[in-house]
Design a protein around this motif. Structure first.
Motif, mmCIF file in Angstrom:
data_model
loop_
_atom_site.group_PDB
_atom_site.id
_atom_site.type_symbol
_atom_site.label_atom_id
_atom_site.label_comp_id
_atom_site.label_asym_id
_atom_site.label_seq_id
_atom_site.Cartn_x
_atom_site.Cartn_y
_atom_site.Cartn_z
ATOM 1 N N GLY A 81 0.810 -1.201 0.000
ATOM 2 C CA GLY A 81 0.000 0.000 0.000
ATOM 3 C C GLY A 81 0.849 1.257 0.000
ATOM 4 N N PRO A 82 0.272 2.380 -0.405
ATOM 5 C CA PRO A 82 1.056 3.612 -0.541
ATOM 6 C C PRO A 82 1.589 4.163 0.771
ATOM 7 C CG PRO A 82 -1.274 4.015 -0.950
ATOM 8 C CD PRO A 82 -1.101 2.540 -0.878
ATOM 9 N N ALA A 83 0.853 4.009 1.882
ATOM 10 C CA ALA A 83 1.333 4.564 3.152
ATOM 11 C C ALA A 83 2.616 3.863 3.602
ATOM 12 C CB ALA A 83 0.250 4.445 4.221
ATOM 13 N N ALA A 84 2.619 2.524 3.552
ATOM 14 C CA ALA A 84 3.835 1.787 3.930
ATOM 15 C C ALA A 84 4.974 2.107 2.984
ATOM 16 C CB ALA A 84 3.549 0.286 3.938
ATOM 17 N N ALA A 85 4.668 2.200 1.679
ATOM 18 C CA ALA A 85 5.711 2.537 0.708
ATOM 19 C C ALA A 85 6.285 3.920 0.970
ATOM 20 C CB ALA A 85 5.135 2.459 -0.702
ATOM 21 N N ASN A 180 -6.139 11.186 -0.928
ATOM 22 C CA ASN A 180 -6.988 10.631 0.134
ATOM 23 C C ASN A 180 -7.552 11.751 0.997
ATOM 24 O OD1 ASN A 180 -6.259 7.500 -0.049
ATOM 25 N ND2 ASN A 180 -4.346 8.648 -0.225
ATOM 26 N N PRO A 181 -8.330 12.666 0.407
ATOM 27 C CA PRO A 181 -8.779 13.843 1.161
ATOM 28 C C PRO A 181 -9.683 13.521 2.332
ATOM 29 C CG PRO A 181 -9.934 13.685 -0.940
ATOM 30 C CD PRO A 181 -8.869 12.638 -0.958
ATOM 31 N N ARG A 182 -10.421 12.411 2.276
ATOM 32 C CA ARG A 182 -11.335 12.089 3.367
ATOM 33 C C ARG A 182 -10.641 11.350 4.505
ATOM 34 N NH1 ARG A 182 -16.826 10.093 0.167
ATOM 35 N NH2 ARG A 182 -17.154 12.034 -1.010
ATOM 36 N N GLN A 183 -9.442 10.876 4.259
ATOM 37 C CA GLN A 183 -8.737 10.108 5.282
ATOM 38 C C GLN A 183 -7.995 11.004 6.260
ATOM 39 O OE1 GLN A 183 -6.298 7.058 3.567
ATOM 40 N NE2 GLN A 183 -5.358 6.465 5.512
ATOM 41 N N TYR A 184 -7.618 12.206 5.811
ATOM 42 C CA TYR A 184 -6.800 13.084 6.635
ATOM 43 C C TYR A 184 -7.468 14.450 6.779
ATOM 44 C CZ TYR A 184 -3.400 9.561 5.202
ATOM 45 O OH TYR A 184 -2.762 8.367 4.952
ATOM 46 N N CYS A 210 -1.148 15.378 16.279
ATOM 47 C CA CYS A 210 -0.288 16.068 15.317
ATOM 48 C C CYS A 210 -0.683 15.872 13.865
ATOM 49 C CB CYS A 210 1.168 15.672 15.520
ATOM 50 S SG CYS A 210 1.507 13.916 15.316
ATOM 51 N N GLY A 211 -1.464 14.836 13.519
ATOM 52 C CA GLY A 211 -1.903 14.675 12.134
ATOM 53 C C GLY A 211 -0.740 14.675 11.167
ATOM 54 N N THR A 212 -0.776 15.560 10.171
ATOM 55 C CA THR A 212 0.274 15.622 9.153
ATOM 56 C C THR A 212 1.457 16.498 9.569
ATOM 57 O OG1 THR A 212 -0.826 17.463 8.026
ATOM 58 C CG2 THR A 212 -1.392 15.243 7.314
ATOM 59 N N GLY A 213 1.437 17.034 10.776
ATOM 60 C CA GLY A 213 2.588 17.776 11.292
ATOM 61 C C GLY A 213 2.664 19.233 10.905
ATOM 62 N N SER A 214 1.572 19.790 10.371
ATOM 63 C CA SER A 214 1.612 21.189 9.920
ATOM 64 C C SER A 214 1.911 22.150 11.063
ATOM 65 C CB SER A 214 0.289 21.572 9.256
ATOM 66 O OG SER A 214 0.049 20.782 8.125
ATOM 67 N N LEU A 215 1.327 21.912 12.236
ATOM 68 C CA LEU A 215 1.526 22.833 13.357
ATOM 69 C C LEU A 215 2.953 22.749 13.892
ATOM 70 C CD1 LEU A 215 -1.847 22.353 15.269
ATOM 71 C CD2 LEU A 215 -1.153 24.284 13.848
ATOM 72 N N ASP A 244 -3.180 7.376 14.537
ATOM 73 C CA ASP A 244 -2.931 6.582 13.333
ATOM 74 C C ASP A 244 -1.434 6.289 13.242
ATOM 75 O OD1 ASP A 244 -2.531 5.533 10.814
ATOM 76 O OD2 ASP A 244 -3.758 6.997 9.772
ATOM 77 N N PRO A 245 -0.994 5.045 13.449
ATOM 78 C CA PRO A 245 0.450 4.753 13.446
ATOM 79 C C PRO A 245 1.126 5.103 12.131
ATOM 80 C CG PRO A 245 -0.795 2.919 14.395
ATOM 81 C CD PRO A 245 -1.791 3.853 13.801
ATOM 82 N N ALA A 246 0.466 4.825 10.992
ATOM 83 C CA ALA A 246 1.082 5.128 9.700
ATOM 84 C C ALA A 246 1.260 6.631 9.531
ATOM 85 C CB ALA A 246 0.224 4.560 8.570
ATOM 86 N N LEU A 247 0.249 7.421 9.919
ATOM 87 C CA LEU A 247 0.354 8.873 9.790
ATOM 88 C C LEU A 247 1.411 9.425 10.745
ATOM 89 C CD1 LEU A 247 -0.647 11.456 8.507
ATOM 90 C CD2 LEU A 247 -2.483 11.535 10.204
ATOM 91 N N ALA A 248 1.509 8.859 11.939
ATOM 92 C CA ALA A 248 2.540 9.302 12.876
ATOM 93 C C ALA A 248 3.926 9.095 12.282
ATOM 94 C CB ALA A 248 2.402 8.546 14.197
ATOM 95 N N ALA A 249 4.146 7.964 11.614
ATOM 96 C CA ALA A 249 5.448 7.706 10.992
ATOM 97 C C ALA A 249 5.709 8.678 9.847
ATOM 98 C CB ALA A 249 5.502 6.265 10.496
#
Length: 688
Positions: A81-85, A180-184, A210-215, A244-249
């Motif tokens: 999947g794209p997140a792991a990649a 993936n606009p609805r996922q994040y 923290c989500g995508t880390g913008s802040l 979300d572990p994948a998003l945290a990484a």
């Protein structure tokens, strides 16, 4: 080298070959040796990327693909999947950025050798950037997991060689978020920057959601006194956590590539499983999830973080506020994005009251609608400070920037929002007082807010704008309206006379012109991969600028150019719009058809004008039970030489200017009427 398991869709094949999806379908039907599907579904099959490239190369159909597009195809087709990649690619890019020699040593040779050597090299750089220990969000991938990623990692390193590791990762991550606009849930960069500036320079910063880390990225870009370069402070520490572990990484890697600060990101729910209960940061920034009922109300009833009262089940945002306050030092600043209802819901009045009494809540700032999702609500910013001692005369700063809302989806006027908010906050933060700024900001004594409701919505407490300023704005609107009405009088076309009626002339259709090459006909798409604004059918009907956002999709978007004619196909209205320089470059939205005339054969204004004829639309429209659909190919226009077309075109252009002036006059008239009602009702305008 093999692309172990990387798959690509028909749309991806079309991009690789530089053709449309229809061509790929034809190849599958006509060529028995075309690669067979290896996955996907019957309606949307996927193919092995290596097999497809070999076939295209043998057929001489493999186009020169930009490296970014090839790497993206490898990422979306990854077997995990794209997140792991993307995590694997981010690890490799961090190694390229921090230890390029280790990358060169590991990548020399076969993919198998790369997969064997890379984990040890990654251990060194990940430990150095994220610290050792099992709580960190990014773990070193094992060799067998890296083998299918080897071509992707080499491609990402190639991107980094051209644009830098940070830009390469930002491109891949940004494309993944757009797809993936609805996922994040994203925090727009201007809002993140404003929140970081309200918090001020800080050595340790926490974002518990923290989500995508913008802040955190914005906080890293806020220089401390004496620090000249943004984001270049190796002594700064950025702490974050996401459920979300994948998003945290992904976020940890993003921050490590964009700043020299120590990055400490953990996976997990901060309310239920706080990764750092002993942390006392200098500042905390938070864009929490809104309206969560299942935030841990039952199991956290006796948690020591609820210093200001146990939040109700419906007050998850107040739980996040108190969590952030509990994780900053005395005197530390907290800035939280809040839904407007949190300022006035009765279920939260006791917590709000205690935050006020003890001087923890310092400001409530109403943002314009469109500042952040959900875009239809005017969200609030709460600025808090962990009390060092009880204030002698506590006051609360209330500010409202709703006047800076933008039209459509263009977003607020962020420059005005930032100047208004920071100017009011800096003055209030220095002295604890603020002279009233009618309609914009005021400082209210806490005692005046401690009633039965403890309603902190700024609009309820801000005085109306001063009479002088309000009258001045009304005068300005009236002057603009007078000028526009004079313009409409000048532009009003003369009525046609019977003597000047045009003779009958032979007609042709849009379909015939398209077949003859006089124009090109394109239809709008459902999505694309270009980051451009979207021209919607509503924009064409109302005469406004592009207001939509192009969703991620497999199709190539159709981009407008000056001189194009755009026609809506639904709704039954006779509308055609000529694209000007201001609208050019936007993607064509659904339910729109674009006509691109050959300038040597067709005048665009002549074309658009005749397409707007009411009788023309009636002949070319079909009617369903709930909608009317226009067949643009059946629309008619006369066969005329180019010089005669331009005469009509000039007349149609004048009509278009007149129509625009009428629209502007209507908007100004509405502003004037609304301003007069407001002025008469709030006392700033006298009846006489």
């Amino acid at each position: 080298m093999q692309d172990h398991g990387t798959e690509v869709t028909a749309a991806g094949i079309a991009r690789l070959a530089g053709v449309g999806r229809a061509a790929v379908s034809n190849w599958r039907r006509r060529h028995a040796d075309f690669p067979k599907p290896v996955g996907g579904t019957e309606t949307s099959p996927s193919f092995a990327l290596a097999d497809v490239e070999a076939w295209l190369r043998a057929q001489g159909k493999l186009a020169e693909v930009p490296p970014r597009e090839r790497v993206w195809q490898q990422l979306v087709g990854h077997p995990e999947g794209p997140a792991a990649a993307l995590v694997h690619a981010g690890c490799a890019l961090l190694l390229v950025h921090d230890r390029p020699t280790l990358w060169l040593e590991a990548s020399a040779g076969s993919d198998e050798r790369l997969a064997d050597l890379l984990p040890a090299a990654l251990d060194q750089v990940l430990d150095a950037r994220f610290g050792p220990g099992p709580e960190r969000a990014v773990t070193t991938p094992a060799g067998p997991r890296l083998l299918p990623s080897a071509p992707l990692l080499r491609g990402a390193a190639e991107l980094a060689a051209g644009s830098g590791a940070r830009n390469a990762y930002e491109f891949l991550l940004g494309r993944h978020l757009d797809a993936n606009p609805r996922q994040y849930t994203l925090t727009p960069d201007p809002l993140a920057d404003l929140m970081a500036e309200l918090a001020g320079p800080a050595r340790t910063v926490l974002d518990p959601a923290c989500g995508t880390g913008s802040l955190l990225r914005a906080a890293a870009a806020t220089a401390r006194p004496g620090q000249e370069l943004y984001g270049q402070d190796p002594g700064q520490e950025l702490y974050g956590q996401d459920s979300d572990p994948a998003l945290a990484a992904l976020t940890a890697l993003r921050l490590a590539l964009s700043t020299d600060a120590a990055v400490r990101i953990a996976a997990g729910d901060s309310l239920r499983a706080d990764a750092r209960p002993g942390l006392r940061a200098d500042a905390a920034l938070c864009h929490p999830p809104f309206n969560e009922r299942n935030w841990g109300h039952d199991e956290l009833a006796y948690d020591p973080r609820w210093e200001y009262g146990f939040p109700a089940r419906t007050e998850s945002e107040l739980a996040w506020v108190q969590h952030a306050l509990a994780r900053v030092r005395d005197g530390g600043t907290v800035v939280v994005l809040m839904p407007p209802a949190a300022a006035s819901r009765r279920s939260g009045r006791r917590v709000r009251a205690d935050l006020l009494r003890r001087g923890a809540l310092r400001a409530v700032i109403a943002l314009p609608a469109g500042a952040a999702p959900p875009y239809n609500l005017p969200l609030h910013l709460w600025v808090l400070r962990r009390p060092e001692r009880a204030p002698a005369q506590p006051g609360l700063l209330l500010a409202d920037t709703g006047q800076f809302a933008g039209e459509g989806r263009g977003g607020p006027d962020w420059r005005s929002v930032r100047e208004t908010v920071l100017d009011a906050w800096s003055a209030f933060d220095r002295t604890g007082r603020l002279d009233e700024r009618p309609g914009a900001a005021r400082c209210l004594p806490v005692i005046e807010l401690l009633d039965d409701d403890v309603d902190l919505a700024p609009a309820r407490h801000l005085p109306p704008p001063g009479a002088t300023g309000d009258t001045g704005r009304l005068t300005e609107v009236r002057e603009r309206l007078d000028e526009t009405l004079r313009l409409t009088a000048e532009l009003t076309p003369e009525p046609p006379s019977a003597k000047s009626a045009a003779p009958r002339r032979p007609l042709t259709t849009v379909g015939e012109l398209a077949r003859g090459g006089a124009l090109t006909l394109r239809t709008g798409t459902n999505g694309g991969h270009a980051r451009v604004p979207l021209l919607t059918d509503h924009d064409v009907l109302t005469g406004t600028g592009p207001s939509g956002t192009l969703p991620e999709g497999d199709e190539e978007p159709v981009l407008t150019e000056p001189g194009d004619v755009v026609v809506p196909v639904l709704g039954g209205g006779s509308v055609a719009r000529v694209i000007d320089d201001a609208t050019a470059g936007a993607a064509l939205g659904r339910n729109l058809v674009l006509l691109r005339p050959d300038p040597a054969a067709l005048d665009p204004w002549f074309l658009a004008g005749f397409l707007r004829g009411t009788a023309n639309h009636r002949r070319a429209s079909s009617h369903a039970s709930t909608a009317t659909r226009l067949d643009v190919r059946r629309l008619q226009l006369p066969r005329l030489p180019l010089d005669a077309q331009r005469g009509y075109g000039d007349r149609f252009r004048a009509l278009d200017e007149f129509e625009r002036a009428l629209r502007l006059a209507g908007r100004l008239g509405e502003q004037l009427v609304r301003g007069m009602y407001d002025g008469l009702t709030d006392g700033t305008v006298a009846p006489g």
